[in-house]
Design a protein around this motif. Structure first.
Motif, PDB file in Angstrom:
ATOM      1  N   ALA A 262      31.021  47.501  61.557  1.00 20.05           N
ATOM      2  CA  ALA A 262      29.634  47.284  61.402  1.00 20.05           C
ATOM      3  C   ALA A 262      29.034  46.713  62.786  1.00 20.05           C
ATOM      4  CB  ALA A 262      29.350  46.100  60.384  1.00 20.05           C
ATOM      5  N   VAL A 263      29.942  45.863  63.485  1.00 23.10           N
ATOM      6  CA  VAL A 263      29.384  45.440  64.828  1.00 23.10           C
ATOM      7  C   VAL A 263      29.180  46.587  65.951  1.00 23.10           C
ATOM      8  CG1 VAL A 263      30.163  43.960  66.739  1.00 23.10           C
ATOM      9  CG2 VAL A 263      30.531  43.174  64.313  1.00 23.10           C
ATOM     10  N   ILE A 264      30.618  47.319  65.811  1.00 25.53           N
ATOM     11  CA  ILE A 264      30.656  48.529  66.705  1.00 25.53           C
ATOM     12  C   ILE A 264      29.329  49.819  66.636  1.00 25.53           C
ATOM     13  CG2 ILE A 264      31.949  50.736  67.351  1.00 25.53           C
ATOM     14  CD1 ILE A 264      34.434  49.132  66.333  1.00 25.53           C
ATOM     15  N   LYS A 265      28.983  49.696  65.398  1.00 29.82           N
ATOM     16  CA  LYS A 265      27.911  50.440  64.923  1.00 29.82           C
ATOM     17  C   LYS A 265      26.430  49.920  65.450  1.00 29.82           C
ATOM     18  CE  LYS A 265      29.621  53.411  61.349  1.00 29.82           C
ATOM     19  NZ  LYS A 265      29.192  54.713  62.057  1.00 29.82           N
ATOM     20  N   ALA A 266      26.383  48.762  65.142  1.00 31.89           N
ATOM     21  CA  ALA A 266      25.268  47.756  65.535  1.00 31.89           C
ATOM     22  C   ALA A 266      24.993  47.746  67.143  1.00 31.89           C
ATOM     23  CB  ALA A 266      25.214  46.411  65.116  1.00 31.89           C
ATOM     24  N   TYR A 267      26.068  47.808  67.886  1.00 36.12           N
ATOM     25  CA  TYR A 267      26.278  47.678  69.247  1.00 36.12           C
ATOM     26  C   TYR A 267      26.047  49.222  69.800  1.00 36.12           C
ATOM     27  CZ  TYR A 267      26.187  42.436  69.614  1.00 36.12           C
ATOM     28  OH  TYR A 267      25.806  41.308  69.469  1.00 36.12           O
ATOM     29  N   GLY A 268      26.185  50.067  69.326  1.00 39.52           N
ATOM     30  CA  GLY A 268      26.279  51.539  69.816  1.00 39.52           C
ATOM     31  C   GLY A 268      27.521  51.802  70.660  1.00 39.52           C
ATOM     32  N   LEU A 269      28.752  51.123  70.217  1.00 35.57           N
ATOM     33  CA  LEU A 269      29.887  51.122  71.022  1.00 35.57           C
ATOM     34  C   LEU A 269      31.002  52.425  70.859  1.00 35.57           C
ATOM     35  CD1 LEU A 269      30.571  47.429  71.043  1.00 35.57           C
ATOM     36  CD2 LEU A 269      29.583  48.929  72.920  1.00 35.57           C
ATOM     37  N   GLU A 270      30.378  53.206  69.654  1.00 30.53           N
ATOM     38  CA  GLU A 270      31.221  54.262  69.285  1.00 30.53           C
ATOM     39  C   GLU A 270      32.124  55.026  70.357  1.00 30.53           C
ATOM     40  OE1 GLU A 270      28.036  54.051  66.132  1.00 30.53           O
ATOM     41  OE2 GLU A 270      28.287  53.956  68.467  1.00 30.53           O
ATOM     42  N   GLY A 271      31.359  55.337  71.591  1.00 30.68           N
ATOM     43  CA  GLY A 271      31.707  56.134  72.727  1.00 30.68           C
ATOM     44  C   GLY A 271      32.800  55.278  73.430  1.00 30.68           C
ATOM     45  N   LYS A 272      32.500  54.155  73.523  1.00 30.59           N
ATOM     46  CA  LYS A 272      33.619  53.052  74.077  1.00 30.59           C
ATOM     47  C   LYS A 272      34.897  53.066  73.290  1.00 30.59           C
ATOM     48  CE  LYS A 272      34.048  48.485  75.899  1.00 30.59           C
ATOM     49  NZ  LYS A 272      35.221  48.093  75.347  1.00 30.59           N
ATOM     50  N   ILE A 273      34.803  52.796  72.272  1.00 26.14           N
ATOM     51  CA  ILE A 273      35.967  52.625  71.272  1.00 26.14           C
ATOM     52  C   ILE A 273      36.694  53.967  71.397  1.00 26.14           C
ATOM     53  CG2 ILE A 273      36.738  52.300  68.812  1.00 26.14           C
ATOM     54  CD1 ILE A 273      35.737  49.777  70.338  1.00 26.14           C
ATOM     55  N   ASN A 274      36.123  55.208  71.098  1.00 27.60           N
ATOM     56  CA  ASN A 274      36.589  56.350  71.185  1.00 27.60           C
ATOM     57  C   ASN A 274      37.442  56.785  72.458  1.00 27.60           C
ATOM     58  OD1 ASN A 274      35.646  57.068  68.992  1.00 27.60           O
ATOM     59  ND2 ASN A 274      33.866  58.274  69.510  1.00 27.60           N
ATOM     60  N   SER A 275      36.621  56.242  73.614  1.00 27.00           N
ATOM     61  CA  SER A 275      37.338  56.496  74.961  1.00 27.00           C
ATOM     62  C   SER A 275      38.620  55.297  74.988  1.00 27.00           C
ATOM     63  CB  SER A 275      36.405  55.875  75.998  1.00 27.00           C
ATOM     64  OG  SER A 275      37.095  56.142  77.388  1.00 27.00           O
ATOM     65  N   GLU A 276      38.465  54.220  74.665  1.00 24.35           N
ATOM     66  CA  GLU A 276      39.794  53.499  74.739  1.00 24.35           C
ATOM     67  C   GLU A 276      40.944  53.761  73.558  1.00 24.35           C
ATOM     68  OE1 GLU A 276      38.702  49.587  73.235  1.00 24.35           O
ATOM     69  OE2 GLU A 276      37.422  49.152  75.176  1.00 24.35           O
ATOM     70  N   LEU A 277      40.280  54.528  72.544  1.00 25.04           N
ATOM     71  CA  LEU A 277      41.405  55.051  71.585  1.00 25.04           C
ATOM     72  C   LEU A 277      42.382  56.197  72.270  1.00 25.04           C
ATOM     73  CD1 LEU A 277      42.964  55.094  68.897  1.00 25.04           C
ATOM     74  CD2 LEU A 277      40.997  56.586  68.109  1.00 25.04           C
ATOM     75  N   GLU A 278      41.208  57.050  72.987  1.00 25.13           N
ATOM     76  CA  GLU A 278      41.853  58.228  73.639  1.00 25.13           C
ATOM     77  C   GLU A 278      42.935  57.784  74.738  1.00 25.13           C
ATOM     78  OE1 GLU A 278      40.198  62.172  76.578  1.00 25.13           O
ATOM     79  OE2 GLU A 278      38.767  60.708  75.386  1.00 25.13           O
ATOM     80  N   ASP A 279      42.354  56.689  75.318  1.00 20.46           N
ATOM     81  CA  ASP A 279      43.494  56.121  76.495  1.00 20.46           C
ATOM     82  C   ASP A 279      44.895  55.817  75.756  1.00 20.46           C
ATOM     83  OD1 ASP A 279      41.693  56.486  78.437  1.00 20.46           O
ATOM     84  OD2 ASP A 279      40.855  54.695  78.526  1.00 20.46           O
ATOM     85  N   LEU A 280      44.680  55.084  74.622  1.00 19.41           N
ATOM     86  CA  LEU A 280      45.713  54.674  73.782  1.00 19.41           C
ATOM     87  C   LEU A 280      46.516  55.735  73.159  1.00 19.41           C
ATOM     88  CD1 LEU A 280      44.556  51.709  71.701  1.00 19.41           C
ATOM     89  CD2 LEU A 280      46.439  51.677  73.312  1.00 19.41           C
ATOM     90  N   ALA A 281      45.827  56.787  72.882  1.00 24.77           N
ATOM     91  CA  ALA A 281      46.560  58.121  72.361  1.00 24.77           C
ATOM     92  C   ALA A 281      47.411  58.748  73.615  1.00 24.77           C
ATOM     93  CB  ALA A 281      45.771  59.017  71.864  1.00 24.77           C
ATOM     94  N   ILE A 282      46.654  58.952  74.810  1.00 27.32           N
ATOM     95  CA  ILE A 282      47.567  59.352  75.901  1.00 27.32           C
ATOM     96  C   ILE A 282      48.899  58.666  76.078  1.00 27.32           C
ATOM     97  CG2 ILE A 282      47.536  60.188  78.399  1.00 27.32           C
ATOM     98  CD1 ILE A 282      44.594  60.617  77.856  1.00 27.32           C
ATOM     99  N   GLU A 283      48.532  57.235  76.101  1.00 27.71           N
ATOM    100  CA  GLU A 283      49.723  56.484  76.552  1.00 27.71           C
ATOM    101  C   GLU A 283      50.631  56.536  75.467  1.00 27.71           C
ATOM    102  OE1 GLU A 283      50.715  51.584  76.669  1.00 27.71           O
ATOM    103  OE2 GLU A 283      48.777  52.370  76.687  1.00 27.71           O
ATOM    104  N   GLY A 284      50.467  56.779  74.218  1.00 33.10           N
ATOM    105  CA  GLY A 284      51.226  57.032  72.987  1.00 33.10           C
ATOM    106  C   GLY A 284      52.034  58.418  73.287  1.00 33.10           C
ATOM    107  N   LYS A 285      51.214  58.947  73.640  1.00 33.85           N
ATOM    108  CA  LYS A 285      51.883  60.658  73.883  1.00 33.85           C
ATOM    109  C   LYS A 285      53.059  60.478  74.979  1.00 33.85           C
ATOM    110  CE  LYS A 285      50.114  63.393  76.655  1.00 33.85           C
ATOM    111  NZ  LYS A 285      49.269  64.129  77.626  1.00 33.85           N
ATOM    112  N   ASP A 286      52.579  59.754  76.044  1.00 35.87           N
ATOM    113  CA  ASP A 286      53.524  59.722  77.168  1.00 35.87           C
ATOM    114  C   ASP A 286      54.722  58.790  76.750  1.00 35.87           C
ATOM    115  OD1 ASP A 286      51.563  61.148  78.647  1.00 35.87           O
ATOM    116  OD2 ASP A 286      50.944  59.311  79.753  1.00 35.87           O
TER     117      ASP A 286
END
Length: 583
Positions: free
Chosen positions: A214-238
């Motif tokens: 709810a806070v993520i949507k209210a502050y429009g942080l979906e893009g930032k969270i997706n970017s952080e998850l993408e960085d984590l996914a790359i780290e996990g893949k490596d």
């Protein structure tokens, strides 16, 4: 494997099933060794027929007998293999069940400071992913390890008895493979630990993201969270790829060395047959079958190494939490009935995680059946008093007594079972509303549930839902409004019918009219109960037998509503301000 020694107590617990599984495993492997020797005998029978040593009928009879023996041995081996899995693999599930329960029970014993230091995602990962890795060690690793040892113990001596020179050349590549596996396993252990640690980080991130959507949507942080998850996914893949690259060496090495063994069998065996050193070419076929029987065990050595290393890394993470000593200990075994008198004597308390001194030399007495309200600014120490009464923390200095007995000398279960707590941040489970209220009394009937809901002034809201009391709430009660969650939480406390009520600003999200109705009902319900009320509103405190005003962890004022309202100070100013706001 020192961390995995912790599982020895479970292995001892199920030793009989494990022992039976080991015996069955040995029998299954022995029956599997029948086929190669009878393949050799079958080829020898064909050679005798070609050499006119056997007639056609005799050859057919001998071959049929050998084929039936091979089929019978294979069926028996399959049967015992099935029974092996039903014993050893089942034991691993029992151990998984016991270990998860132990970890969960230990989690519940640990103090609130532990949960402030550790993230929920990490706690969840250790009880799920890490325990799952440990189960692989307690089941498949033991099963295939016994299989491999049995096969080596039976097969290698048999090969040397039948053809020492051929056996020597055939088995030469195996020690080389063992040395390589040992070196690779060191790297696997380090990288397995990193993988498990990363999974905890990923679980924590996703859990927090979903909880705070709810806070993520209210502050429009979906893009930032997706970017952080993408960085984590790359780290996990490596991280996972680094482990996979090491694991990838096992099968190519196994295929290479087994292939070399087969070449040795064909070349050395062929030369010995030509030179007359072995009687039948069937022995070469027998040795080829032996080599292929060793293919899976040799491959398993690498796989088992990986499993054990992962389990070692996971058990180490589990042991880190199991070694945590609860700061709140139940030192009294027998039940200690609670009547409700509460006394604070020069109590001071400092939060360990922040080093904030929440209470400073606080003293007061609450008689059994008395109601006391605590008022004060944010951070004055009001909620801390309730936490100390429920013994969620132990005092830093001073002493708390209940019924003239020090808190530490009361049975912890007796203490908490006599308390009905309603926190400011009402927590509801992902279950029906009825079951959330029934949490205070599992034996409660539907009529009892509706009665306390009416007292908490939430009954009309509940029956307005399509499924009424059977409405399933979202995680943390997200389906309800803040005021509705607080009132359901109050109904849950009323359902428990405790000796002591702890109300921690539990009407902050309720309008004034509803608040007055609830307070009237609570006053009737808790008339003979010891009641501690924390509030920012004078309306919630004015009817209490005693009011204590806190400031910066110290008692600023103490008395009844009439006494405090007739003297200058914080309470009178607050009452006049809130009275004018209401007007």
């Amino acid at each position: 494997m020192k961390e995995l020694r912790y599982l020895n107590k479970y292995l001892k617990k199920y030793w009989l099933k494990l022992f039976l599984g080991i015996i069955i495993t040995i029998i299954a492997r022995i029956f599997s060794l029948v086929m190669p020797s009878y393949v050799n005998k079958s080829i020898k029978a064909v050679e005798d027929f070609v050499g006119n040593s056997l007639s056609s009928e005799e050859a057919k009879s001998v071959l049929l007998e050998y084929i039936l023996i091979i089929i019978g041995a294979a069926l028996l081996s399959a049967l015992f293999t099935f029974l092996m899995r039903q014993t050893i693999i089942n034991v691993s599930r029992y151990i998984e069940y016991d270990l998860k329960n132990e970890v969960f029970d230990h989690y519940q014993l640990l103090s609130l400071n532990f949960y402030k230091r550790n993230r929920i995602g990490d706690l969840m990962n250790r009880i799920s992913e890490d325990v799952g890795q440990v189960r692989m060690y307690a089941g498949p690793a033991i099963m295939y390890g016994i299989q491999t040892l049995t096969l080596f113990a039976c097969l290698i001596p048999l090969m040397f008895i039948k053809a020492p020179t051929l056996a020597f050349y055939t088995l030469t590549p195996l020690p080389i493979l063992s040395i390589l596996i040992y070196q690779i396993s060191k790297v696997i252990h380090k990288r397995s630990t990193k993988v498990q640690e990363f999974l905890s980080t990923l679980s924590t991130f996703t859990q927090e993201s979903f909880s705070g959507v709810a806070v993520i949507k209210a502050y429009g942080l979906e893009g930032k969270i997706n970017s952080e998850l993408e960085d984590l996914a790359i780290e996990g893949k490596d991280t996972s790829m680094a482990l996979a690259k090491v694991n990838a060496w096992f099968f190519p090495l196994m295929i290479l060395l087994i292939g070399i063994s087969n070449i040795f069998v064909i070349y050395i065996g062929g030369r010995q047959y030509i030179n007359g050193q072995i009687e039948s070419i069937g022995l070469i076929a027998e040795f080829i079958l032996y080599v292929n029987m060793l293919t899976w065990p040799v491959a398993v050595v690498g796989w088992l190494t990986s499993i054990v290393q992962r389990a070692e890394a996971s058990q180490k993470r589990i042991n880190e939490f199991l070694k945590q000593v609860p700061s709140i200990k139940n030192e009294v075994v027998k039940n200690t009935p609670i009547k409700g008198k509460i006394e604070f004597k020069n109590v001071s308390f400092t939060y360990e995680d922040t080093n904030i001194e929440a209470l400073k030399n606080v003293s007061f007495t609450i008689e059994a059946g008395q109601s006391v309200a605590f008022l004060g600014k944010t951070g004055s120490g009001k909620s801390t008093i309730l936490d100390l009464v429920a013994r969620l923390y132990d005092v830093t200095k001073g002493e708390i007594k209940i019924d003239d007995i020090p808190l530490q000398k009361l049975n912890l279960d007796s203490l908490r079972s006599s308390i009905g707590a309603v926190p400011q941040d009402a927590f509801l489970f992902s279950d029906t509303i009825a079951n959330n209220i029934r949490f205070g009394n599992e034996e409660a009937s539907q009529d009892q549930i509706e009665l306390v809901a009416k007292k908490a002034v939430v009954h009309d809201n509940i029956i307005g839902f399509t499924k009424g009391y059977d409405t399933v709430l979202g995680e943390r009660g997200i389906t309800l409004s803040g005021g509705q969650k607080q009132r359901v939480s109050i109904a849950r406390a009323l359902m428990k019918d405790p000796i002591v009520y702890l109300f921690d600003d539990c009407l902050s999200a309720v309008d004034t009219e509803t608040e007055e109705e609830i307070l009237t009902n609570l006053q009737q319900e808790s008339n003979s109960k010891t009641t501690l009320i924390v509030s920012h509103r004078v309306s919630s405190a004015k009817n209490a037998d005693k009011i204590i005003v806190l400031e910066d962890g110290k008692i600023l004022q103490e008395g009844t509503h009439a006494q405090l309202n007739n003297s200058e100070g914080y309470y009178k100013e607050l009452y006049q301000d809130q009275l004018s706001d209401k007007d």
